[in-house]
Design an enzyme around this catalytic site. Structure first.
Site, short mmCIF file in Angstrom:
data_model
loop_
_atom_site.label_atom_id
_atom_site.label_comp_id
_atom_site.label_asym_id
_atom_site.label_seq_id
_atom_site.Cartn_x
_atom_site.Cartn_y
_atom_site.Cartn_z
N ARG A 7 0.82 -1.22 0.00
CA ARG A 7 0.00 0.00 0.00
C ARG A 7 0.85 1.27 0.00
O ARG A 7 0.48 2.27 0.61
CB ARG A 7 -0.94 0.03 1.22
CG ARG A 7 -2.00 -1.06 1.22
CD ARG A 7 -3.20 -0.66 0.39
NE ARG A 7 -4.20 -1.71 0.38
CZ ARG A 7 -5.29 -1.70 1.10
NH1 ARG A 7 -5.55 -0.70 1.90
NH2 ARG A 7 -6.15 -2.69 1.01
N ARG B 4 -3.67 6.83 0.75
CA ARG B 4 -4.18 8.05 1.39
C ARG B 4 -3.22 8.74 2.35
O ARG B 4 -3.47 9.86 2.76
CB ARG B 4 -5.50 7.75 2.10
CG ARG B 4 -6.64 7.61 1.10
CD ARG B 4 -7.93 7.30 1.78
NE ARG B 4 -7.84 5.98 2.41
CZ ARG B 4 -8.78 5.44 3.15
NH1 ARG B 4 -9.88 6.11 3.41
NH2 ARG B 4 -8.63 4.24 3.67
N ARG C 26 -7.18 11.66 -6.10
CA ARG C 26 -8.41 10.92 -5.83
C ARG C 26 -9.60 11.88 -5.80
O ARG C 26 -10.66 11.60 -6.36
CB ARG C 26 -8.29 10.17 -4.51
CG ARG C 26 -9.42 9.19 -4.24
CD ARG C 26 -9.29 8.67 -2.80
NE ARG C 26 -10.11 7.51 -2.51
CZ ARG C 26 -11.40 7.55 -2.24
NH1 ARG C 26 -12.05 8.70 -2.26
NH2 ARG C 26 -12.06 6.44 -1.96
N ASP D 128 -6.88 -2.98 -7.19
CA ASP D 128 -7.37 -3.61 -5.96
C ASP D 128 -7.66 -5.08 -6.23
O ASP D 128 -7.97 -5.45 -7.37
CB ASP D 128 -8.64 -2.92 -5.45
CG ASP D 128 -8.93 -3.32 -4.02
OD1 ASP D 128 -8.31 -2.75 -3.11
OD2 ASP D 128 -9.74 -4.25 -3.80
N TYR E 184 -14.84 -12.20 0.25
CA TYR E 184 -15.54 -10.96 -0.12
C TYR E 184 -16.75 -11.25 -1.02
O TYR E 184 -17.80 -10.63 -0.89
CB TYR E 184 -14.59 -10.00 -0.83
CG TYR E 184 -13.59 -9.34 0.10
CD1 TYR E 184 -13.94 -8.23 0.86
CD2 TYR E 184 -12.30 -9.84 0.24
CE1 TYR E 184 -13.03 -7.63 1.72
CE2 TYR E 184 -11.38 -9.25 1.09
CZ TYR E 184 -11.75 -8.15 1.84
OH TYR E 184 -10.86 -7.56 2.69
O1 1CP Z 1 -0.02 -1.59 -2.40
C1 1CP Z 1 -0.37 -0.71 -3.21
O2 1CP Z 1 -0.01 0.48 -3.12
C2 1CP Z 1 -1.19 -1.14 -4.41
C3 1CP Z 1 -2.59 -1.05 -4.39
C4 1CP Z 1 -3.49 -1.95 -3.55
C5 1CP Z 1 -3.37 -3.31 -3.20
C6 1CP Z 1 -2.22 -4.26 -3.47
C7 1CP Z 1 -4.72 -1.50 -3.04
C8 1CP Z 1 -5.22 -0.12 -3.16
N1 1CP Z 1 -5.37 -2.56 -2.48
C9 1CP Z 1 -4.57 -3.68 -2.53
C10 1CP Z 1 -4.87 -5.03 -2.06
C11 1CP Z 1 -6.07 -5.28 -1.23
N2 1CP Z 1 -7.32 -4.74 -1.33
C12 1CP Z 1 -6.12 -6.27 -0.21
C13 1CP Z 1 -4.97 -7.17 0.14
C14 1CP Z 1 -4.01 -6.55 1.07
C15 1CP Z 1 -4.55 -6.22 2.43
O3 1CP Z 1 -4.90 -7.13 3.19
O4 1CP Z 1 -4.58 -5.01 2.73
C16 1CP Z 1 -7.41 -6.26 0.34
C17 1CP Z 1 -7.94 -7.13 1.45
C18 1CP Z 1 -8.17 -5.29 -0.38
C19 1CP Z 1 -9.61 -4.96 -0.20
C20 1CP Z 1 -9.79 -3.54 0.17
N3 1CP Z 1 -9.61 -2.53 -0.74
C21 1CP Z 1 -10.04 -2.98 1.44
C22 1CP Z 1 -10.26 -3.78 2.75
C23 1CP Z 1 -11.70 -3.95 2.96
C24 1CP Z 1 -12.16 -4.78 4.15
O5 1CP Z 1 -13.08 -4.30 4.81
O6 1CP Z 1 -11.67 -5.90 4.39
C25 1CP Z 1 -10.09 -1.59 1.27
C26 1CP Z 1 -10.40 -0.55 2.30
C27 1CP Z 1 -9.78 -1.31 -0.10
C28 1CP Z 1 -9.65 0.02 -0.76
C29 1CP Z 1 -8.30 0.39 -1.21
N4 1CP Z 1 -7.48 -0.39 -2.03
C30 1CP Z 1 -6.32 0.30 -2.30
C31 1CP Z 1 -6.40 1.58 -1.65
C32 1CP Z 1 -5.37 2.67 -1.72
C33 1CP Z 1 -7.64 1.62 -0.98
C34 1CP Z 1 -8.21 2.79 -0.20
C35 1CP Z 1 -9.15 3.50 -1.12
C36 1CP Z 1 -9.25 4.95 -0.94
O7 1CP Z 1 -10.12 5.34 -0.18
O8 1CP Z 1 -8.53 5.72 -1.59
#
Ligand code: 1CP
Length: 344
Positions: free
Chosen positions: A27, A31, A40, A77, A151
Site C-alpha cells: 500500500r 491516502r 483521488r 485492488d 468478499y
Molecule cells: O499496495 C499498493 O499500493 C497497491 C494497491 C493496492 C493493493 C495491493 C490497493 C489499493 N489494495 C490492494 C490489495 C487489497 N485490497 C487487499 C490485500 C491486502 C490487504 O490485506 O490489505 C485487500 C484485502 C483489499 C480490499 C480492500 N480494498 C479494502 C479492505 C476492505 C475490508 O473491509 O476488508 C479496502 C479498504 C480497499 C480500498 C483500497 N485499495 C487500495 C487503496 C489505496 C484503498 C483505499 C481506497 C481509498 O479510499 O482511496
C-alpha cells in the site's frame, strides 16, 4: 536464474542475497500521501482512479518519486477480479468495498463476466513499465482465491470471514466451484499483467489466518498451488510471491507445498523462527510492523535491525508485515529508507 540486467528486487526474488535489501511497502500508494488524496478528489473516487490508466499509472509512480523504492506495485485492488466476474463493486467514502449480489450460496452462474475491466488494468501496467527506471521492478498482483471468495460470499469485508467458512463446510462442492472459477480468472489476470510488463507477481491472501489446518490445506494451499503451476507453464521465469497473512505455523506447509518462489511474512512472524524453518535459500519478504513505522525513532530502528539481522544470509526484500496505515507520517517512510541504506 538471475541475469546481469535484473533489477535488485527481481534478483532477490530469483535467489540472490543483497545488502542493503531492496525495499517496497505494501500500500505504498494511498491516502497517507497528499498527492494521492489530491488526485483521488479530482477523479471523484477510488474506482475512477483504478480504471483510468493514466491516473492509476501516476498514483503507482508517486511513492517512487518521493522515496526511491525498488518496486512499483500496480495501483489497483484485489476486488477487480470479482468485478470482472460480474459482481457490482462500489467503494463508499470512508467505507470498505461492497460487492453485490453477495454470493451467500456460492452460485456465480448467473453473473455476466466483464473481462473488459481487466483489460483496463493491463493498460496501466504497460504505462507504468514504460515510465520506470530499469533499476525498479514492476510488480503485479491479485488476491488469492480464498480471500477473494470471502468478499464475494459476504459482499463486503468481515471480521472472521464466517460466511465463507460456513459455506465451505455446508456446501463444499459449491464453494469448490467458486474457488475453481476464481483460480481460472486469476491465472488469466496475472498472465495478462505479465504480458503487459509485470516482472513478478504477488498473491495477497489477507484472510489465510482464519482457517483451521485442514481447511487451510484445501482452500489456501491447493488453489494457490494450482495457480502457481498454471502460471509456471505460461511464464516459467516470472517469480511469484505468496503472502498468506496470519498463517502462523502453517507457513512451513504453505512454503513447501504451493510452489511459490518467495513468501511474504506478516508482522506476527518472528523473523528468526522464519529463517530457521523455511527452506534454505528461499527468498522472504517483510515484515516490519506498520505501527513501528508510525512510531519512528528508536522503536523503528530496533525493529528494522532485528529483521535485517535475522535475514542477513537469506535473500530478503524489506517490506511491512501488512499495508501502510493511513496516519503514517511521510517523513517516517523517509527515515526508514535512510536506515535501510546504511550498513547493518
Ligand atoms: O499496495 C499498493 O499500493 C497497491 C494497491 C493496492 C493493493 C495491493 C490497493 C489499493 N489494495 C490492494 C490489495 C487489497 N485490497 C487487499 C490485500 C491486502 C490487504 O490485506 O490489505 C485487500 C484485502 C483489499 C480490499 C480492500 N480494498 C479494502 C479492505 C476492505 C475490508 O473491509 O476488508 C479496502 C479498504 C480497499 C480500498 C483500497 N485499495 C487500495 C487503496 C489505496 C484503498 C483505499 C481506497 C481509498 O479510499 O482511496
Amino acid at each position: 536464474m538471475t541475469i546481469a540486467s535484473d533489477p535488485p528486487l527481481l534478483a532477490v526474488l530469483k535467489g540472490e542475497h543483497r545488502d542493503p535489501p531492496p525495499v517496497w511497502l505494501m500500500r505504498q500508494a494511498g491516502r497517507y500521501l497528499p498527492e494521492y488524496r489530491a488526485l483521488r478528489a479530482e477523479k471523484g473516487g477510488f474506482l475512477e482512479l483504478v480504471y483510468d490508466s493514466d491516473a492509476a499509472c501516476e498514483v503507482t509512480l508517486q511513492p517512487l518519486r518521493r522515496f526511491g523504492m525498488d518496486g512499483a506495485i500496480l495501483f489497483s485492488d484485489i476486488l477487480i477480479v470479482p468485478h470482472a466476474m460480474g459482481q457490482n463493486l462500489t467503494f463508499g467514502v470512508g467505507e470498505g468495498p461492497h460487492l453485490s449480489p453477495a454470493l451467500s450460496d456460492g452460485d456465480f452462474s448467473h453473473l455476466t463476466p466483464e473481462p473488459g475491466h481487466l483489460a483496463k488494468i493491463y493498460e496501466t501496467v504497460t504505462k507504468v513499465r514504460a515510465a520506470l527506471d530499469p533499476k525498479v521492478t514492476m510488480l503485479g498482483f491479485a488476491g488469492s482465491p480464498w480471500t477473494i471468495a470471502t468478499y464475494m460470499v459476504a459482499g463486503q469485508g468481515s471480521k472472521d470471514q464466517s460466511e465463507a467458512r460456513r459455506l465451505a463446510y455446508r456446501d463444499p462442492q459449491a464453494f469448490q466451484a467458486l474457488i475453481d472459477r476464481i483460480v481460472t480468472v486469476t491465472v488469466d489476470y496475472l498472465s495478462g499483467q505479465i504480458n503487459a510488463g509485470a516482472q513478478a507477481v504477488q498473491l495477497f491472501d489477507s484472510w489465510a489466518g482464519s482457517l483451521s489446518p485442514a481447511q487451510f490445506e484445501r482452500w489456501v494451499i491447493a488453489p494457490t498451488a494450482d495457480i502457481v503451476s498454471r502460471l509456471m507453464q505460461l511464464h516459467g521465469d516470472v517469480p511469484i510471491i505468496g503472502f498468506p497473512k496470519g498463517a502462523g505455523a502453517k507457513l512451513a506447509a504453505y512454503a513447501a507445498e504451493t510452489g511459490v518462489d518467495a513468501v511474504g511474512l506478516d508482522e506476527t512472524i518472528d523473523p528468526v523462527w522464519a529463517d530457521m524453518m523455511l527452506p534454505v535459500g528461499m527468498p522472504v519478504q517483510g515484515n516490519l510492523d506498520p505501527l513501528a513505522l508510525i512510531a519512528g525513532g528508536d522503536a523503528l530502528k530496533t525493529a528494522v535491525t532485528r529483521i535485517r539481522a535475522a535475514f542477513d544470509s537469506r535473500p530478503h526484500i524489506f517490506n511491512l508485515g501488512h499495508g501502510i496505515v493511513l496516519d503514517t507520517p511521510v517523513d517516517h517512510v523517509e527515515e526508514l529508507l535512510d536506515l535501510l541504506h546504511k550498513p547493518l
